[in-house]
Design a protein around this motif. Structure first.
Motif, PDB file in Angstrom:
ATOM      1  N   ALA A 217       0.834  -1.200   0.000  1.00 55.12           N
ATOM      2  CA  ALA A 217       0.000   0.000   0.000  1.00 55.12           C
ATOM      3  C   ALA A 217       0.872   1.254   0.000  1.00 55.12           C
ATOM      4  N   LEU A 218       1.957   1.214   0.765  1.00 56.87           N
ATOM      5  CA  LEU A 218       2.894   2.342   0.797  1.00 56.87           C
ATOM      6  C   LEU A 218       3.538   2.539  -0.581  1.00 56.87           C
ATOM      7  N   ALA A 219       3.892   1.434  -1.218  1.00 56.38           N
ATOM      8  CA  ALA A 219       4.483   1.506  -2.561  1.00 56.38           C
ATOM      9  C   ALA A 219       3.485   2.094  -3.554  1.00 56.38           C
ATOM     10  N   GLN A 220       2.217   1.699  -3.449  1.00 57.55           N
ATOM     11  CA  GLN A 220       1.182   2.254  -4.331  1.00 57.55           C
ATOM     12  C   GLN A 220       1.023   3.751  -4.101  1.00 57.55           C
ATOM     13  N   ALA A 221       1.031   4.162  -2.827  1.00 59.90           N
ATOM     14  CA  ALA A 221       0.897   5.589  -2.512  1.00 59.90           C
ATOM     15  C   ALA A 221       2.027   6.391  -3.153  1.00 59.90           C
ATOM     16  N   ARG A 222       3.248   5.848  -3.104  1.00 58.26           N
ATOM     17  CA  ARG A 222       4.393   6.509  -3.735  1.00 58.26           C
ATOM     18  C   ARG A 222       4.186   6.650  -5.240  1.00 58.26           C
ATOM     19  N   GLU A 223       3.731   5.551  -5.872  1.00 56.48           N
ATOM     20  CA  GLU A 223       3.531   5.546  -7.326  1.00 56.48           C
ATOM     21  C   GLU A 223       2.460   6.553  -7.731  1.00 56.48           C
ATOM     22  N   PHE A 224       1.360   6.575  -7.000  1.00 58.99           N
ATOM     23  CA  PHE A 224       0.294   7.517  -7.322  1.00 58.99           C
ATOM     24  C   PHE A 224       0.745   8.962  -7.115  1.00 58.99           C
ATOM     25  N   ILE A 234      -7.218   7.424   1.710  1.00 53.83           N
ATOM     26  CA  ILE A 234      -8.303   6.701   2.376  1.00 53.83           C
ATOM     27  C   ILE A 234      -7.818   5.269   2.553  1.00 53.83           C
ATOM     28  N   LEU A 235      -7.710   4.828   3.799  1.00 51.34           N
ATOM     29  CA  LEU A 235      -7.270   3.462   4.096  1.00 51.34           C
ATOM     30  C   LEU A 235      -8.484   2.587   4.347  1.00 51.34           C
ATOM     31  N   THR A 236      -8.637   1.554   3.518  1.00 54.35           N
ATOM     32  CA  THR A 236      -9.762   0.643   3.685  1.00 54.35           C
ATOM     33  C   THR A 236      -9.342  -0.593   4.481  1.00 54.35           C
ATOM     34  N   LYS A 237     -10.346  -1.341   4.930  1.00 61.65           N
ATOM     35  CA  LYS A 237     -10.137  -2.598   5.675  1.00 61.65           C
ATOM     36  C   LYS A 237      -9.328  -2.374   6.955  1.00 61.65           C
ATOM     37  N   MET A 238      -9.601  -1.232   7.587  1.00 59.21           N
ATOM     38  CA  MET A 238      -8.957  -0.881   8.866  1.00 59.21           C
ATOM     39  C   MET A 238      -9.895  -1.231  10.014  1.00 59.21           C
ATOM     40  N   ASP A 239     -10.418  -2.449  10.030  1.00 58.54           N
ATOM     41  CA  ASP A 239     -11.380  -2.819  11.063  1.00 58.54           C
ATOM     42  C   ASP A 239     -10.695  -3.334  12.323  1.00 58.54           C
ATOM     43  N   GLY A 240      -9.551  -2.804  12.600  1.00 57.83           N
ATOM     44  CA  GLY A 240      -8.784  -3.115  13.807  1.00 57.83           C
ATOM     45  C   GLY A 240      -7.485  -2.341  13.721  1.00 57.83           C
ATOM     46  N   THR A 241      -6.661  -2.432  14.758  1.00 59.60           N
ATOM     47  CA  THR A 241      -5.413  -1.663  14.760  1.00 59.60           C
ATOM     48  C   THR A 241      -4.214  -2.484  14.299  1.00 59.60           C
ATOM     49  N   ALA A 242      -4.444  -3.746  13.919  1.00 57.67           N
ATOM     50  CA  ALA A 242      -3.324  -4.627  13.537  1.00 57.67           C
ATOM     51  C   ALA A 242      -2.534  -4.053  12.367  1.00 57.67           C
ATOM     52  N   LYS A 243      -3.209  -3.341  11.470  1.00 53.27           N
ATOM     53  CA  LYS A 243      -2.546  -2.791  10.296  1.00 53.27           C
ATOM     54  C   LYS A 243      -2.275  -1.291  10.450  1.00 53.27           C
ATOM     55  N   GLY A 244      -2.319  -0.809  11.681  1.00 54.37           N
ATOM     56  CA  GLY A 244      -2.173   0.629  11.913  1.00 54.37           C
ATOM     57  C   GLY A 244      -0.832   1.206  11.529  1.00 54.37           C
ATOM     58  N   GLY A 245       0.207   0.368  11.529  1.00 54.82           N
ATOM     59  CA  GLY A 245       1.545   0.853  11.215  1.00 54.82           C
ATOM     60  C   GLY A 245       1.646   1.474   9.844  1.00 54.82           C
ATOM     61  N   ILE A 246       0.819   1.007   8.895  1.00 55.71           N
ATOM     62  CA  ILE A 246       0.899   1.525   7.537  1.00 55.71           C
ATOM     63  C   ILE A 246       0.457   2.989   7.476  1.00 55.71           C
ATOM     64  N   ALA A 247      -0.495   3.372   8.335  1.00 58.50           N
ATOM     65  CA  ALA A 247      -0.940   4.771   8.389  1.00 58.50           C
ATOM     66  C   ALA A 247       0.199   5.667   8.861  1.00 58.50           C
ATOM     67  N   VAL A 248       0.960   5.176   9.832  1.00 57.22           N
ATOM     68  CA  VAL A 248       2.106   5.938  10.350  1.00 57.22           C
ATOM     69  C   VAL A 248       3.173   6.081   9.260  1.00 57.22           C
ATOM     70  N   ALA A 249       3.460   4.982   8.565  1.00 51.96           N
ATOM     71  CA  ALA A 249       4.487   4.985   7.528  1.00 51.96           C
ATOM     72  C   ALA A 249       4.133   5.932   6.389  1.00 51.96           C
ATOM     73  N   ILE A 250       2.885   5.890   5.927  1.00 54.45           N
ATOM     74  CA  ILE A 250       2.453   6.756   4.825  1.00 54.45           C
ATOM     75  C   ILE A 250       2.575   8.225   5.215  1.00 54.45           C
ATOM     76  N   HIS A 251       2.105   8.541   6.410  1.00 54.30           N
ATOM     77  CA  HIS A 251       2.147   9.931   6.867  1.00 54.30           C
ATOM     78  C   HIS A 251       3.592  10.401   7.040  1.00 54.30           C
ATOM     79  N   SER A 252       4.419   9.533   7.631  1.00 51.44           N
ATOM     80  CA  SER A 252       5.808   9.888   7.923  1.00 51.44           C
ATOM     81  C   SER A 252       6.657   9.993   6.658  1.00 51.44           C
ATOM     82  N   GLU A 253       6.538   9.012   5.759  1.00 51.72           N
ATOM     83  CA  GLU A 253       7.428   8.954   4.602  1.00 51.72           C
ATOM     84  C   GLU A 253       6.968   9.818   3.439  1.00 51.72           C
ATOM     85  N   LEU A 254       5.655   9.993   3.287  1.00 50.48           N
ATOM     86  CA  LEU A 254       5.156  10.741   2.132  1.00 50.48           C
ATOM     87  C   LEU A 254       4.575  12.096   2.495  1.00 50.48           C
TER      88      LEU A 254
END
Length: 294
Positions: A217-224, A234-254
């Protein structure tokens, strides 16, 4: 992710280089990615040194503090102009069509008139699926036949939006990352039409990403971000915090803010992203009772 980090911290009785290395490795193996993990650990070292901290039990609080600062203040959608234009991009399977339906539902519940341009004419059945969701939400849709020129769909949607005095125009667009040149040209053409026909409209360009795909997902965000001026995620399928790290990475890196999260399948399951609530939920873990190493 956070539970794994907590487990690492709980296995140490003193703060040493091995602790930092294990923490960094745990973050990297989760959805934080290398760049963000290194950044967090460097800041962690700095704060521990500055504050003279020796007790490992304080570390999770410090990491939460650092992540909260990284996420910063929330940036909501800018719908101040009338009409407002939202361009939505995303690869097949990310949840783009359902997300547009959910956005329509929210805007209409807020008393706004919404027109949707079915400009993802490339993908089979995309138009039919969008019709189902706009019907469910009560939004108007402008569509052409499959394979039509996406820009001509947007042109007609603009005319319809003007005639109906609509508040929000949502443009569904293709997410053909496998052919970036075509995608770039398509988006440029759509943007030129919007600039000409709707010069005063503020444009949001949102990328829909599947949080469960992690670093992909992070790679796709970079490409777009290479082909469009992205204003939000917009992050989909966030029905728990298990995948929360990707939100931090996207915000921090991009440096691109997360504006919405999809938390389920129904039309109500789209939430405005609240960074404070997100960080608190991410770190709300039960203490692991592992025996500390001597």
């Amino acid at each position: 992710m956070v539970k794994k980090m907590q487990k690492v911290v709980n296995s140490f009785t003193k703060i040493d280089e091995e602790l930092f290395e294990q923490l960094e490795e745990t973050m990297i193996m989760s959805d934080m990615g290398v760049e963000t993990s290194v950044q967090i650990c460097e800041e962690l070292r700095k704060r521990i040194k500055e504050r003279g901290i020796t007790d490992p039990s304080v570390i999770m609080e410090l990491i939460q503090e650092i992540v909260a600062e990284m996420m910063g203040d929330d940036i909501e959608l800018d719908l101040s102009s009338k009409p407002s234009v939202i361009m939505v991009i995303g690869v097949n399977g990310a949840g783009k069509t359902t997300t547009i339906g959910k956005m329509c539902h929210q805007f209409i519940n807020d008393g706004k008139k919404v027109v949707v341009a079915a400009a993802d004419t490339f993908r089979a059945a995309a138009i039919d699926q969008l019709q189902v969701w706009t019907d469910r939400a009560g939004a108007d849709i402008v569509k052409h036949a499959e394979g039509s020129d996406p820009a001509s769909v947007v042109f007609d949607a603009i005319a319809a939006a003007k005639a109906r005095n609509c508040d929000v125009l949502i443009c569904d667009t293709a997410g053909r990352l496998h052919n970036k040149k075509n995608l770039m040209e398509e988006l440029r053409k759509i943007n030129r039409i919007l600039e000409k026909e709707y010069p005063d409209a503020f444009r949001e360009t949102l990328v829909v990403l599947d949080a469960t795909t992690g670093q992909n997902a992070l790679a796709q965000a970079r490409e777009f971000a290479d082909v469009a001026d992205i204003t939000g995620i917009i992050l989909t399928k966030m029905d728990g915090t298990a995948k929360g790290g990707i939100a931090v990475a996207i915000h921090s890196e991009l440096g691109i803010p997360v504006k919405y999260i999809g938390v389920g399948e129904t039309i109500e399951d789209l939430q405005k992203f609240d960074s404070n609530q997100f960080v608190n939920a991410l770190f709300d873990v039960q203490e692991d009772k592992s025996s500390p190493r001597p």
